[in-house]
Design a protein around this motif. Sequence first.
Motif, PDB file in Angstrom:
ATOM      1  N   TYR A 149       1.003  -1.229   0.007  1.00 14.43           N
ATOM      2  CA  TYR A 149       0.138  -0.198  -0.208  1.00 14.43           C
ATOM      3  C   TYR A 149       0.778   1.260   0.100  1.00 14.43           C
ATOM      4  O   TYR A 149       2.121   1.243   0.516  1.00 14.43           O
ATOM      5  N   ASP A 150       0.309   2.024  -0.123  1.00 22.25           N
ATOM      6  CA  ASP A 150       0.839   3.728  -0.544  1.00 22.25           C
ATOM      7  C   ASP A 150       0.556   3.629   0.951  1.00 22.25           C
ATOM      8  O   ASP A 150      -0.452   4.130   2.443  1.00 22.25           O
ATOM      9  N   MET A 151       2.253   3.721   2.196  1.00 19.10           N
ATOM     10  CA  MET A 151       1.764   4.893   3.142  1.00 19.10           C
ATOM     11  C   MET A 151       3.181   6.022   3.624  1.00 19.10           C
ATOM     12  O   MET A 151       3.509   6.155   2.528  1.00 19.10           O
ATOM     13  N   ALA A 152       2.567   6.582   4.775  1.00 18.12           N
ATOM     14  CA  ALA A 152       3.516   7.134   5.303  1.00 18.12           C
ATOM     15  C   ALA A 152       3.649   7.599   6.471  1.00 18.12           C
ATOM     16  O   ALA A 152       3.153   7.122   7.289  1.00 18.12           O
ATOM     17  N   TRP A 153       4.781   8.170   7.142  1.00 12.37           N
ATOM     18  CA  TRP A 153       4.698   8.475   8.383  1.00 12.37           C
ATOM     19  C   TRP A 153       4.794  10.346   8.452  1.00 12.37           C
ATOM     20  O   TRP A 153       5.144  11.125   8.143  1.00 12.37           O
ATOM     21  N   PHE A 154       3.433  10.183  10.011  1.00 15.40           N
ATOM     22  CA  PHE A 154       3.773  12.210  10.512  1.00 15.40           C
ATOM     23  C   PHE A 154       3.809  12.069  11.853  1.00 15.40           C
ATOM     24  O   PHE A 154       4.183  10.883  12.155  1.00 15.40           O
ATOM     25  N   ARG A 155       3.815  13.338  12.245  1.00 15.87           N
ATOM     26  CA  ARG A 155       3.976  13.426  13.517  1.00 15.87           C
ATOM     27  C   ARG A 155       3.286  14.921  14.080  1.00 15.87           C
ATOM     28  O   ARG A 155       3.282  15.933  13.304  1.00 15.87           O
ATOM     29  N   GLN A 156       3.100  15.126  15.576  1.00  9.94           N
ATOM     30  CA  GLN A 156       2.268  15.992  15.969  1.00  9.94           C
ATOM     31  C   GLN A 156       2.586  16.174  17.145  1.00  9.94           C
ATOM     32  O   GLN A 156       2.392  14.797  18.059  1.00  9.94           O
ATOM     33  N   ALA A 157       3.553  17.372  17.070  1.00 10.66           N
ATOM     34  CA  ALA A 157       3.739  17.811  18.474  1.00 10.66           C
ATOM     35  C   ALA A 157       2.812  18.382  19.383  1.00 10.66           C
ATOM     36  O   ALA A 157       1.997  18.589  18.655  1.00 10.66           O
ATOM     37  N   PRO A 158       3.352  18.774  20.364  1.00  3.16           N
ATOM     38  CA  PRO A 158       1.950  19.505  21.545  1.00  3.16           C
ATOM     39  C   PRO A 158       2.274  20.750  21.174  1.00  3.16           C
ATOM     40  O   PRO A 158       2.587  21.532  20.578  1.00  3.16           O
TER      41      PRO A 158
END
Length: 123
Positions: A29-38
């Motif tokens: 599958y098409d996949m990705a990494w994301f992030r979220q800081a406070p």
Amino acid sequence: QPVESGGGLVEAGGSLRLSCVIAGVRGDYDMAWFRQAPGKELEGLACRNWNGEHKNYKDSVKDRFTISRDNVKYALILQMSRLESEDTAMYYCAARNKRQKWCALQSDQYDWWGQGTQVTVSS
């Protein structure tokens, strides 16, 4: 649903390897990494299309992070090096039920999301 692992506490300048598997799935599958800081918005870091022919990175991480796939474990890997305190965030793996020529760094392009793994970089 994707399941992430590999987060933790690391000193600035160190490295971490995040892994993501989609439970019960052996396909591509098409996949990705994301992030979220406070207090900050979700941001796309790196993506890989289903066959690996296209990868893309956020400019601020492209020289430090590498996205790849473990073909034995069907896992999406994010190898992170030279970590900085600004990299502290919850990291999410995402996948979409499509096989495209180009992957995407926009969160609205993805259908399935993991629960996240925390990365904390101490300075």
